[in-house]
Design a protein around this motif. Sequence first.
Motif, PDB file in Angstrom:
ATOM      1  N   THR A  36       0.827  -1.205   0.000  1.00  0.00           N
ATOM      2  CA  THR A  36       0.000   0.000   0.000  1.00  0.00           C
ATOM      3  C   THR A  36       0.861   1.255   0.000  1.00  0.00           C
ATOM      4  OG1 THR A  36      -1.798  -1.125   1.147  1.00  0.00           O
ATOM      5  CG2 THR A  36      -1.769   1.281   1.259  1.00  0.00           C
ATOM      6  N   ASP A  74      -1.642  -6.151  -0.778  1.00  0.00           N
ATOM      7  CA  ASP A  74      -2.038  -6.056   0.628  1.00  0.00           C
ATOM      8  C   ASP A  74      -3.465  -6.551   0.840  1.00  0.00           C
ATOM      9  OD1 ASP A  74       0.415  -5.130   1.348  1.00  0.00           O
ATOM     10  OD2 ASP A  74      -0.212  -3.056   1.723  1.00  0.00           O
ATOM     11  N   ALA A  75      -4.356  -6.253  -0.120  1.00  0.00           N
ATOM     12  CA  ALA A  75      -5.765  -6.622   0.043  1.00  0.00           C
ATOM     13  C   ALA A  75      -5.968  -8.134   0.090  1.00  0.00           C
ATOM     14  CB  ALA A  75      -6.593  -6.020  -1.091  1.00  0.00           C
ATOM     15  N   PHE A  94      -1.826  -2.190  -4.048  1.00  0.00           N
ATOM     16  CA  PHE A  94      -3.006  -2.303  -3.189  1.00  0.00           C
ATOM     17  C   PHE A  94      -3.529  -3.734  -3.147  1.00  0.00           C
ATOM     18  CE2 PHE A  94      -4.431   2.415  -3.689  1.00  0.00           C
ATOM     19  CZ  PHE A  94      -3.352   2.796  -2.904  1.00  0.00           C
ATOM     20  N   VAL A  95      -3.543  -4.394  -4.312  1.00  0.00           N
ATOM     21  CA  VAL A  95      -4.055  -5.761  -4.380  1.00  0.00           C
ATOM     22  C   VAL A  95      -3.188  -6.702  -3.540  1.00  0.00           C
ATOM     23  CG1 VAL A  95      -4.408  -7.749  -5.917  1.00  0.00           C
ATOM     24  CG2 VAL A  95      -5.214  -5.487  -6.591  1.00  0.00           C
TER      25      VAL A  95
END
Length: 459
Positions: A49, A397-398, A394-395
């Motif tokens: 992130t 971490d998601a 972002f993906v």
Amino acid sequence: MSTNNNDRKLPMRVLMGYPLLNVSATLQMLLQMYFLLMFFTNFLGISGTAAGLIIMIARIWDFINDPMVGIIVEKSRRPNKCIFFMRCALIPVGIFMVLCYSAPDLSYTMKVVWAAVSFIGLGMSQTVFSISKDSLRPKLTSNGAERAKLNVYDNVYNTILNAVVPAVTMPLVGWLAGYGEATAFAKLAAIYAVVYAIIGYVGTCTVKGYEYEDYEEEGNVKSAAPSAGQMIKALAENRPALAVLTMQVVKMLISSIGGAVMVYYCTYNLGDVNAMSYASVPSTIVGLVPVLLLVPLYKRFGNAGTGLIGCTLAALSLLAAVITGVPSVTFYIVITTVQSLGPVMVSAVVPQCIMDCVDYGEWKTGHKNTSVIMSAYGIGTKIGLAFGTTVAGFVLDAVGFDPTAATQPANVLSAFFHLQFTAQLAVYVVMGLLLLYIYKIEKKLPELKKEIEARKAAQ
């Protein structure tokens, strides 16, 4: 020299030399696209992130910065201004490239600050080089056949470079890892920075004397360049340029997502980080086929038509990957090799299309506004790179990616697969629709150019 007469043939030194400038820019971009996110997460030690936010913020500033640099270049009256600005940028780019891939022993917060400052510095110095380089391209000649020839050499170089950088980077990192992997990345960046500076300088030498002055008129009387406000307005009203910008955004968006995820996909889904190296040689050989056919393809189908063919080929090969699930490394090599035909053709037509937009803009406003219109290409690239790598970060971490784990859970592997193949399929469909619009404008260009010449003759 008259503004009415830039329809000239280019000597071999320019045809082979100008693409060296793109080699420098592409070398830095590929290093960022494929390896920056992994360097930030796995080696520098910041979260996906945080890495994504740094890249997004830097690129948001970059695509604000691009038209600003374009205006500065456009309004400059320095002789050989594009060459001058490119040479000024070579050393700063090299310095920031090394700093960006260094991992000092700092606190977590200071590591984030280090990454942000060094990456923003790299982006700003690279902008000066890239905008000047892109502005020079249409100044070399207005002859369509000569531009097509230039594009052939350009894409031969870039096709080879697109294969070499992913293939050799991680093996070089391993070879240079005598003092730790992070240190090895800094050493590698230093090597790439030297190559960047040497190739970039040689490239500027080969094009010296061929930088055409857009505002030069008969009798060596120079007209005033339009104001900054007029230049920005002209870009905003240039609908085909905005279409090319959008196409470049989505192209670089998916290229940066796919590039950032590729090393993860090969490592965890295929179980072999060197799969990307194995695929590079056949992909390069196959990718050179359409490059060598670019001139007849342009003559038969036009710029946008050639791009449409490339979108179709890419979409079909990606559809096959989505349906089969890419069951093995061998299948990955085959599908990647076949798929390489499409992106090469699409990438080849974007510079051609944006140069056509310069002519469209001159018809609409009476001024070429070359540097600002050409900045649309850089703006699209920066936006795509910003949000592509940011989305990938972002993906990570998601979905709960853990860089210390040898294996990853099914949801992480699924995310890698869909970012690598399914998302690319959707984007090539979007680019095909944009190319259909650009194709319609392209058909009107001969008529628009005649009207431009008629206006000049009347004046």
